[in-house]
Design an enzyme around this catalytic site. Sequence first.
Site, PDB file in Angstrom:
ATOM      1  N   CYS A   9      43.476  46.194  37.792  1.00 25.93           N
ATOM      2  CA  CYS A   9      44.380  45.688  36.758  1.00 25.93           C
ATOM      3  C   CYS A   9      45.322  46.808  36.308  1.00 25.93           C
ATOM      4  O   CYS A   9      44.853  47.885  35.912  1.00 25.93           O
ATOM      5  CB  CYS A   9      43.563  45.169  35.581  1.00 25.93           C
ATOM      6  SG  CYS A   9      44.544  44.773  34.124  1.00 25.93           S
ATOM      7  N   HIS A  34      33.458  25.077  41.472  1.00 21.09           N
ATOM      8  CA  HIS A  34      32.983  26.462  41.513  1.00 21.09           C
ATOM      9  C   HIS A  34      34.135  27.457  41.488  1.00 21.09           C
ATOM     10  O   HIS A  34      33.994  28.588  41.953  1.00 21.09           O
ATOM     11  CB  HIS A  34      32.118  26.674  42.758  1.00 21.09           C
ATOM     12  CG  HIS A  34      30.894  25.817  42.774  1.00 21.09           C
ATOM     13  ND1 HIS A  34      30.239  25.451  43.939  1.00 21.09           N
ATOM     14  CD2 HIS A  34      30.196  25.232  41.760  1.00 21.09           C
ATOM     15  CE1 HIS A  34      29.202  24.694  43.641  1.00 21.09           C
ATOM     16  NE2 HIS A  34      29.160  24.545  42.326  1.00 21.09           N
ATOM     17  N   CYS A  50      33.276  15.931  60.001  1.00 13.74           N
ATOM     18  CA  CYS A  50      34.032  15.251  58.944  1.00 13.74           C
ATOM     19  C   CYS A  50      35.385  14.741  59.431  1.00 13.74           C
ATOM     20  O   CYS A  50      35.797  13.625  59.100  1.00 13.74           O
ATOM     21  CB  CYS A  50      34.217  16.187  57.757  1.00 13.74           C
ATOM     22  SG  CYS A  50      32.663  16.696  56.986  1.00 13.74           S
ATOM     23  N   ASN A  79      28.758  13.450  56.628  1.00 15.69           N
ATOM     24  CA  ASN A  79      28.218  14.798  56.771  1.00 15.69           C
ATOM     25  C   ASN A  79      27.634  14.964  58.168  1.00 15.69           C
ATOM     26  O   ASN A  79      27.327  13.983  58.845  1.00 15.69           O
ATOM     27  CB  ASN A  79      27.124  15.041  55.719  1.00 15.69           C
ATOM     28  CG  ASN A  79      26.806  16.502  55.509  1.00 15.69           C
ATOM     29  OD1 ASN A  79      27.705  17.341  55.483  1.00 15.69           O
ATOM     30  ND2 ASN A  79      25.538  16.826  55.362  1.00 15.69           N
ATOM     31  N   ARG A  80      27.467  16.198  58.581  1.00 16.98           N
ATOM     32  CA  ARG A  80      26.870  16.443  59.893  1.00 16.98           C
ATOM     33  C   ARG A  80      25.387  16.079  59.900  1.00 16.98           C
ATOM     34  O   ARG A  80      24.856  15.616  60.899  1.00 16.98           O
ATOM     35  CB  ARG A  80      27.046  17.909  60.283  1.00 16.98           C
ATOM     36  CG  ARG A  80      26.725  18.208  61.734  1.00 16.98           C
ATOM     37  CD  ARG A  80      27.039  19.641  62.081  1.00 16.98           C
ATOM     38  NE  ARG A  80      26.231  20.574  61.289  1.00 16.98           N
ATOM     39  CZ  ARG A  80      26.287  21.889  61.429  1.00 16.98           C
ATOM     40  NH1 ARG A  80      27.128  22.426  62.294  1.00 16.98           N
ATOM     41  NH2 ARG A  80      25.528  22.675  60.689  1.00 16.98           N
ATOM     42  N   ASP A 129      37.953  27.728  48.634  1.00 16.99           N
ATOM     43  CA  ASP A 129      39.063  28.123  49.508  1.00 16.99           C
ATOM     44  C   ASP A 129      40.429  27.623  49.043  1.00 16.99           C
ATOM     45  O   ASP A 129      41.464  28.040  49.574  1.00 16.99           O
ATOM     46  CB  ASP A 129      38.796  27.665  50.950  1.00 16.99           C
ATOM     47  CG  ASP A 129      38.388  26.206  51.045  1.00 16.99           C
ATOM     48  OD1 ASP A 129      38.922  25.385  50.267  1.00 16.99           O
ATOM     49  OD2 ASP A 129      37.536  25.884  51.884  1.00 16.99           O
ATOM     50  N   THR A 146      28.708  18.007  52.404  1.00  9.89           N
ATOM     51  CA  THR A 146      27.903  18.716  51.410  1.00  9.89           C
ATOM     52  C   THR A 146      26.435  18.371  51.554  1.00  9.89           C
ATOM     53  O   THR A 146      26.081  17.237  51.866  1.00  9.89           O
ATOM     54  CB  THR A 146      28.365  18.391  49.978  1.00  9.89           C
ATOM     55  OG1 THR A 146      27.482  19.012  49.044  1.00  9.89           O
ATOM     56  CG2 THR A 146      28.399  16.895  49.722  1.00  9.89           C
ATOM     57  N   CYS A 168      41.213  39.982  35.501  1.00 13.83           N
ATOM     58  CA  CYS A 168      40.595  41.273  35.196  1.00 13.83           C
ATOM     59  C   CYS A 168      39.309  41.019  34.410  1.00 13.83           C
ATOM     60  O   CYS A 168      39.323  40.285  33.417  1.00 13.83           O
ATOM     61  CB  CYS A 168      41.544  42.142  34.392  1.00 13.83           C
ATOM     62  SG  CYS A 168      40.816  43.688  33.811  1.00 13.83           S
TER      63      CYS A 168
END
Length: 503
Positions: free
Chosen positions: A342, A310, A454, A437-438, A293, A413, A318
Amino acid sequence: MNILLMQRIVSFILVVSQGRYFHVGELTMTMLKRPQEEESDNNATKKLKTRLTYPCILGKDKVTGKFIFPAITKDDVMNARLFLKDNDLKTFLEYFLPVEVNSIYIYFMIKLLGFDVKDKELFMALNSNITSNKERSSAELSSIHAKAEDEDELTDPLEKKHAVKLIKDLQKAINKVLSTRLRLPNFNTIDHFTATLRNAKKILVLTGAGVSTSLGIPDFRSSEGFYSKIRHLGLEDPQDVFNLDIFLQDPSVFYNIAHMVLPPENMYSPLHSFIKMLQDKGKLLRNYTQNIDNLESYAGIDPDKLVQCHGSFATASCVTCHWQIPGEKIFENIRNLELPLCPYCYQKRKQYFPMSNGNNTVQTNINFNSPILKSYGVLKPDMTFFGEALPSRFHKTIRKDILECDLLICIGTSLKVAPVSEIVNMVPSHVPQILINRDMVTHAEFDLNLLGFCDDVASLVAKKCHWDIPHKKWQDLKKIDYNCTEIDKGTYKIKKQPRKKQQ
């Protein structure tokens, strides 16, 4: 089964493990050392208290004929793991096992290392020959067994195929212990964390989807996450929307749902600001984020301090000529369910796909019969799809950072995707590791687990350190009190205290 067979067990495990964690040579074990890893007095070598005595001799119930397992505590498991890490394999087995053993003892060693068998047939066979006795100590059970030795109590109750499976499972358990760090014995409270946080100078922060969920960005893998929302598309695997081969063949699969994962612009959570605060205090070595994000950049984290493992929506390229533009340039296309094209490949694309007449809507690019890939001249966000290598910067920086860091904090994570998930086992064992973490991450050994949202945990930690988080919500957040409930050693549940009703 006698000492000769036990030696064969050692040999088997050593041979099977050759090239991984052991090498064959006078039945000795050498653990693979990480480059330049420091030897530290803080390393987890302290022996813990245990009720068990070794070698442990298993008794038998005279009525049922079943072997009696003593209770194995968490301290017993930790003790056995520490001993295995500190000694060679032959010494480990000779210390914990008597001279004469059968396959039940192999299962006992698997349990003592904190594991269990997964094969249902094997589990049933073991269950029919074992009973637990949580009240009796190892010494008491030993005396029971000693009285029955003349009755050939060591006859192996399991079939040969089951014994072979147990030996292989023990080998896997040993490998797992040797490849996984152990918890630091004297680091298990929030106060330990805050004291270390104040003194740390090179903090490694690893973040996942949980740091952005408070902004409404779905966690792909949660029950309410993105993958569960797109099952109606009929994909065999929801992850196929991020499959590179599928994108190249038909980019409309991705662009039909891309608006659902499009990040908000100029928004970031208090947790992102918590990381920014660490940077401002000169404590942040690097933030490795698995998120696409790009919210870290909005929070003000310097590009040099950020590794987007990532990739992200920050740029788009392109797939044909690799022309690159800022990611926000294609956001409007994504919202309108259009293929971003493109300009340099556009005329050629029109020749390949004349039916489209220059139209770039997702729907008109689905069923062409052209041998040319439908992704020709299409812009793709520079996020890492399945089938793509991680950005080269990840590999360049992680080798150095794991050796320099003095604290590792993993936030939001589940650590399910390699190679990022392997960072926790790459960091030197004396470096404290924290999970925020949850939910628990059971396949890693964190010294401290802070379970909760968090943003809440970050606010609690900042308050305890008397620090201010540079976020617009901080003035409200600092007024909130939190309940910290210890649910296990080194594991705390963090929740907001309910506000008192005004009378």
